[in-house]
Design a protein around this motif. Sequence first.
Motif, PDB file in Angstrom:
ATOM      1  N   PHE A  61       0.709  -1.177   0.171  1.00 39.56           N
ATOM      2  CA  PHE A  61      -0.015   0.108   0.224  1.00 39.56           C
ATOM      3  C   PHE A  61       1.017   1.206  -0.035  1.00 39.56           C
ATOM      4  CE2 PHE A  61      -2.668  -3.206   1.794  1.00 39.56           C
ATOM      5  CZ  PHE A  61      -3.961  -2.962   1.271  1.00 39.56           C
ATOM      6  N   ARG A  62       0.600   2.173  -0.537  1.00 33.20           N
ATOM      7  CA  ARG A  62       1.225   3.484  -0.784  1.00 33.20           C
ATOM      8  C   ARG A  62       0.509   4.495   0.074  1.00 33.20           C
ATOM      9  NH1 ARG A  62       1.841   8.301  -4.396  1.00 33.20           N
ATOM     10  NH2 ARG A  62       4.156   8.746  -4.216  1.00 33.20           N
ATOM     11  N   LEU A  63       1.150   4.788   1.128  1.00 35.36           N
ATOM     12  CA  LEU A  63       0.507   5.799   2.357  1.00 35.36           C
ATOM     13  C   LEU A  63       0.767   7.169   1.842  1.00 35.36           C
ATOM     14  CD1 LEU A  63       2.189   4.303   5.440  1.00 35.36           C
ATOM     15  CD2 LEU A  63       0.052   3.732   4.367  1.00 35.36           C
ATOM     16  N   ILE A  73       5.792   2.988   1.258  1.00 38.09           N
ATOM     17  CA  ILE A  73       5.173   1.871   1.204  1.00 38.09           C
ATOM     18  C   ILE A  73       4.955   1.161   2.578  1.00 38.09           C
ATOM     19  CG2 ILE A  73       5.495  -0.349  -0.139  1.00 38.09           C
ATOM     20  CD1 ILE A  73       4.781   2.009  -2.135  1.00 38.09           C
ATOM     21  N   ARG A  74       3.777   0.658   2.633  1.00 39.13           N
ATOM     22  CA  ARG A  74       3.409  -0.238   3.665  1.00 39.13           C
ATOM     23  C   ARG A  74       3.210  -1.707   3.047  1.00 39.13           C
ATOM     24  NH1 ARG A  74       0.545   1.748   8.455  1.00 39.13           N
ATOM     25  NH2 ARG A  74       2.521   2.209   8.926  1.00 39.13           N
ATOM     26  N   TRP A  75       4.048  -2.758   3.494  1.00 36.36           N
ATOM     27  CA  TRP A  75       3.835  -4.123   3.175  1.00 36.36           C
ATOM     28  C   TRP A  75       2.979  -4.882   4.366  1.00 36.36           C
ATOM     29  CZ3 TRP A  75       5.696  -5.790  -1.474  1.00 36.36           C
ATOM     30  CH2 TRP A  75       6.308  -4.866  -2.167  1.00 36.36           C
ATOM     31  N   VAL A  76       1.900  -5.704   3.851  1.00 38.55           N
ATOM     32  CA  VAL A  76       1.302  -6.109   4.694  1.00 38.55           C
ATOM     33  C   VAL A  76       1.072  -7.595   4.573  1.00 38.55           C
ATOM     34  CG1 VAL A  76      -1.111  -6.174   5.998  1.00 38.55           C
ATOM     35  CG2 VAL A  76      -0.008  -3.996   5.287  1.00 38.55           C
ATOM     36  N   SER A  77       1.055  -8.590   5.339  1.00 35.43           N
ATOM     37  CA  SER A  77       0.665  -9.933   5.124  1.00 35.43           C
ATOM     38  C   SER A  77      -0.745 -10.182   4.820  1.00 35.43           C
ATOM     39  CB  SER A  77       1.234 -10.845   6.390  1.00 35.43           C
ATOM     40  OG  SER A  77       0.699 -12.021   6.274  1.00 35.43           O
TER      41      SER A  77
END
Length: 619
Positions: free
Chosen positions: A518-520, A525-529
Amino acid sequence: MFSCGELIQRLEVWIEHGWIRQIDRVFLQFLQRLDPKAEPLFLLAGLLTSAQLKQGHVCLDLTSAVLEGLKQTIFSGEEENWLNIPIDIWLDAIRKSRLVSEGNGATPLVLSGNQLYLRRYWTYEQQVAADIRSRLGFRALSTEEVSAEKIKETLDKLFSTNKGIHWQKIACAVAARSTFSIITGGPGTGKTTTIVRFLSLFQSIYPHKKIRLAASTGKAAARLTEAIQKVNPNTKTFLSATTIHRLLGTQSDTKHFRNDANNPLHADLVVVDEASMIDLEIMVALLAALRSDTQLVLVGDKDQLASVEAGTVLADLCKEPGFYSPEIANWIYKATGEKVPEGKSGVLAQHVVSLQTRYRFSEGIGKLADAVHSGEIVKVKQVVENEPPYQDVHKVVETSNAKELYASEDRGYNHYLKVINDQRPLLESNSLLYDEWATNVLRAFSQFQILCALREGPWGVAGLNRQVLETLHGKSFQISDWYEGRPVLMIQNDYSLNLMNGDVGITLQRKEGLRVAFRLPDGSIRWVSTIRLPEIETAYAMTVHKSQGSEFSDVLLVLPEQDNPVLTRELIYTGITRAKEQLYMFLPNLKILENSIMRRVQRSGNLLTALQSDLIGYR
């Protein structure tokens, strides 16, 4: 007339058809417990007042087209006669109940004129009106602090000359003058540019004051941040935008925020973009979190779709005629050198500026948006049929042509899949390379988007997401499976992840496995499981509502084959104006488009009237 027993018997059928919610029935039962002798007509009014919230109405307006709309949904046949009751009989039944007052006391329902409110929403409306009214009562900049001539000197440096009235310059001056102001305008009128110029003006006047920027969605916040960075790359550390929820400080498992009246925001200026999406409840929270001397500037397109939740705050606040009093017009001339139209208008109108000059928009898209906005069916048909030829508006009538479009490598979804494969970093690459890869993929994905009017059906979100999945990846995946390239849309706020409803991410393969990027709003960038994202849906297609606050290079706007009450002028206008370069409209039935444009959103509420009380003498 009907009995309480007949009313109760119908509730299950209405719930089954989705016409009312379980919570609406619970509210009716609550009223019955409080007043076992309540008249059936009063109970129906209370039920409908609660049910109207689902449609975005703040109250039940007994004199408007709302009741006519209810006849087309909940009521049919004999039940339609339940609404064919003179208004004086409705009001008599409501006033007889001890559960209703005109605002005093603690009754669950409030009757204001011919409008019946749940007390909570009546209180919200009064709170918003009172707060804005107090902000209209004094100036942010006194003539002793900063003269109009000084403002003009700065604005002349920020803006070049303009043909006709320079509304952007006027908007900056008005926003500088007041503790509450609104800048509204259609697509391409330079709302974001105006924000950036206004921030420069504000910082030149008050270099040490604290500025906070927010928007209704993560994408809108990211766009605003990018616009500021283009003008001044050195502002990133202190002038990045965030969502309203993040600004106020969301708290897990509660609707309350960290910042409120007891813990106000540390800010001297708050600018909120995409304000058309602000509902009444969020507006209450925002105003409560601001100090009385904090300047608030709302920016948005008043003609777009309103918020999903109850209320049309921005549209309500922009209803007054756009004239200025001689005193204000004279001040604006001193501060900008621009002459504005003078005339009789309310106090609120002195704090509202409507941007009217279009600087950016493809010709056909702009013409179509204007025609839809004004309800000119003939002009709409001319643009859609390319008469005269437009290079940026395309009518699509065949299913095969729609598939060719969204599967195209040049403009469709195969483009971002190509970026995934062509720019993939080595498995052991550092996180910066992965972030750069994800940024490019997300940027490529945002170049094309399918927008739907409906959620269900073959040409709704569900049907189109399955069509696109099968076209791009074959039939090996289910719609909810995880696979590289799957675009996902947040459908609820997740405060633990700091991800908001409407945020879009792309599933990518890392050495740890599949992760969603996700681009904040600040560009990171936030990477999420994948296992941490239960409240999502595939995002090849999304509703027009979900697209608000976003812009895409190309848009495929899909209308269904059958008419539907959800199809309105505001929805069509919003869908069209999401496209920056190319607009494709899937129109299996042109008559559906015509019907949609003639259908307007009419939400009940009384915010402007509540605001206008006791405004005499304010400037």
